[in-house]
Design a protein around this motif. Structure first.
Motif, mmCIF file in Angstrom:
data_model
loop_
_atom_site.group_PDB
_atom_site.id
_atom_site.type_symbol
_atom_site.label_atom_id
_atom_site.label_comp_id
_atom_site.label_asym_id
_atom_site.label_seq_id
_atom_site.Cartn_x
_atom_site.Cartn_y
_atom_site.Cartn_z
ATOM 1 N N ALA A 28 55.498 -0.916 29.012
ATOM 2 C CA ALA A 28 56.219 -0.244 30.081
ATOM 3 C C ALA A 28 55.270 0.070 31.243
ATOM 4 C CB ALA A 28 56.858 1.030 29.552
ATOM 5 N N LEU A 29 53.976 0.174 30.922
ATOM 6 C CA LEU A 29 52.968 0.378 31.956
ATOM 7 C C LEU A 29 52.601 -0.991 32.521
ATOM 8 C CD1 LEU A 29 50.660 2.837 29.999
ATOM 9 C CD2 LEU A 29 52.222 3.422 31.851
ATOM 10 N N TRP A 30 52.716 -1.160 33.808
ATOM 11 C CA TRP A 30 52.461 -2.447 34.436
ATOM 12 C C TRP A 30 51.008 -2.861 34.202
ATOM 13 C CZ3 TRP A 30 49.526 -4.464 38.530
ATOM 14 C CH2 TRP A 30 49.893 -5.758 38.913
ATOM 15 N N GLY A 31 50.789 -4.101 33.739
ATOM 16 C CA GLY A 31 49.450 -4.622 33.528
ATOM 17 C C GLY A 31 48.885 -4.342 32.146
ATOM 18 N N PRO A 68 44.721 -3.204 28.512
ATOM 19 C CA PRO A 68 44.812 -3.888 29.800
ATOM 20 C C PRO A 68 44.841 -5.400 29.593
ATOM 21 C CG PRO A 68 42.914 -2.398 29.733
ATOM 22 C CD PRO A 68 43.490 -2.441 28.370
ATOM 23 N N MET A 69 45.653 -6.087 30.363
ATOM 24 C CA MET A 69 45.773 -7.543 30.216
ATOM 25 C C MET A 69 44.431 -8.244 30.381
ATOM 26 S SD MET A 69 49.495 -8.496 31.885
ATOM 27 C CE MET A 69 48.799 -8.644 33.494
ATOM 28 N N GLN A 70 43.552 -7.702 31.224
ATOM 29 C CA GLN A 70 42.255 -8.331 31.468
ATOM 30 C C GLN A 70 41.343 -8.232 30.247
ATOM 31 O OE1 GLN A 70 43.599 -5.911 33.269
ATOM 32 N NE2 GLN A 70 43.793 -6.570 35.381
ATOM 33 N N ALA A 71 41.588 -7.280 29.358
ATOM 34 C CA ALA A 71 40.743 -7.088 28.182
ATOM 35 C C ALA A 71 41.139 -8.001 27.029
ATOM 36 C CB ALA A 71 40.793 -5.635 27.722
ATOM 37 N N ILE A 72 42.339 -8.546 27.066
ATOM 38 C CA ILE A 72 42.826 -9.357 25.955
ATOM 39 C C ILE A 72 42.247 -10.765 26.055
ATOM 40 C CG2 ILE A 72 44.859 -10.389 24.890
ATOM 41 C CD1 ILE A 72 46.377 -7.869 25.714
ATOM 42 N N VAL A 73 41.628 -11.205 24.973
ATOM 43 C CA VAL A 73 41.064 -12.549 24.907
ATOM 44 C C VAL A 73 42.118 -13.517 24.390
ATOM 45 C CG1 VAL A 73 39.293 -13.997 23.822
ATOM 46 C CG2 VAL A 73 38.748 -11.655 24.524
ATOM 47 N N ARG A 74 42.810 -13.118 23.299
ATOM 48 C CA ARG A 74 43.788 -14.016 22.694
ATOM 49 C C ARG A 74 44.726 -13.223 21.784
ATOM 50 N NH1 ARG A 74 40.762 -18.528 20.287
ATOM 51 N NH2 ARG A 74 39.988 -17.009 18.835
ATOM 52 N N ILE A 75 45.970 -13.676 21.712
ATOM 53 C CA ILE A 75 46.954 -13.147 20.766
ATOM 54 C C ILE A 75 47.516 -14.349 20.011
ATOM 55 C CG2 ILE A 75 49.143 -11.934 20.462
ATOM 56 C CD1 ILE A 75 48.525 -10.457 23.081
ATOM 57 N N GLU A 76 47.393 -14.320 18.685
ATOM 58 C CA GLU A 76 47.857 -15.430 17.858
ATOM 59 C C GLU A 76 48.907 -14.930 16.869
ATOM 60 O OE1 GLU A 76 44.547 -17.719 16.059
ATOM 61 O OE2 GLU A 76 43.297 -16.247 17.085
ATOM 62 N N GLU A 77 49.966 -15.695 16.681
ATOM 63 C CA GLU A 77 50.908 -15.393 15.612
ATOM 64 C C GLU A 77 50.395 -16.128 14.383
ATOM 65 O OE1 GLU A 77 55.580 -16.027 14.478
ATOM 66 O OE2 GLU A 77 55.026 -15.951 16.588
ATOM 67 N N VAL A 78 50.150 -15.397 13.288
ATOM 68 C CA VAL A 78 49.531 -15.975 12.101
ATOM 69 C C VAL A 78 50.438 -15.836 10.886
ATOM 70 C CG1 VAL A 78 47.177 -15.650 12.932
ATOM 71 C CG2 VAL A 78 48.272 -13.825 11.636
#
Length: 106
Positions: A28-31, A68-78
């Protein structure tokens, strides 16, 4: 029906965290990305993973992480949970050692 499982890799203060969660969504928080329902191993035996214990101590009472979106390296569904990790961002080496190191002789 089983709930989806995600491996979330993100940067925080010079370290790379790898956590597992059941909920990942646009926040809900932008970014920001919401990461909730964190999954930790439950061990009743003698062998305890120090990395898992450190992550449980740090995030055990957390309902939702707002990353924060800039901190995310990767999101994987496992399919299944692997080992969680905390690594140094520059070298990739694990920050938590599996066994205590002996003291240096004086």
């Amino acid at each position: 029906m089983t709930k989806k499982l995600y491996k979330v890799t993100f940067l925080n203060a010079g370290t790379v965290y790898e956590l597992y969660a059941r909920h990942v969504a646009s926040g809900a928080l932008w970014g920001f990305t919401e990461v909730g329902e964190l999954v930790f191993d439950v061990h009743d035996g003698v062998v305890i993973d120090p990395t898992e214990e450190r992550l449980r101590d740090e995030f055990g009472n957390t309902r939702v992480l707002h990353l924060p979106m800039q901190a995310i390296v990767r999101i994987e569904e496992v399919e299944r949970k692997g080992k969680s990790a905390i690594r140094d961002a520059a070298s990739g080496e694990k920050v938590v050692t599996p066994f205590p190191l002996p003291a240096k002789p004086r």
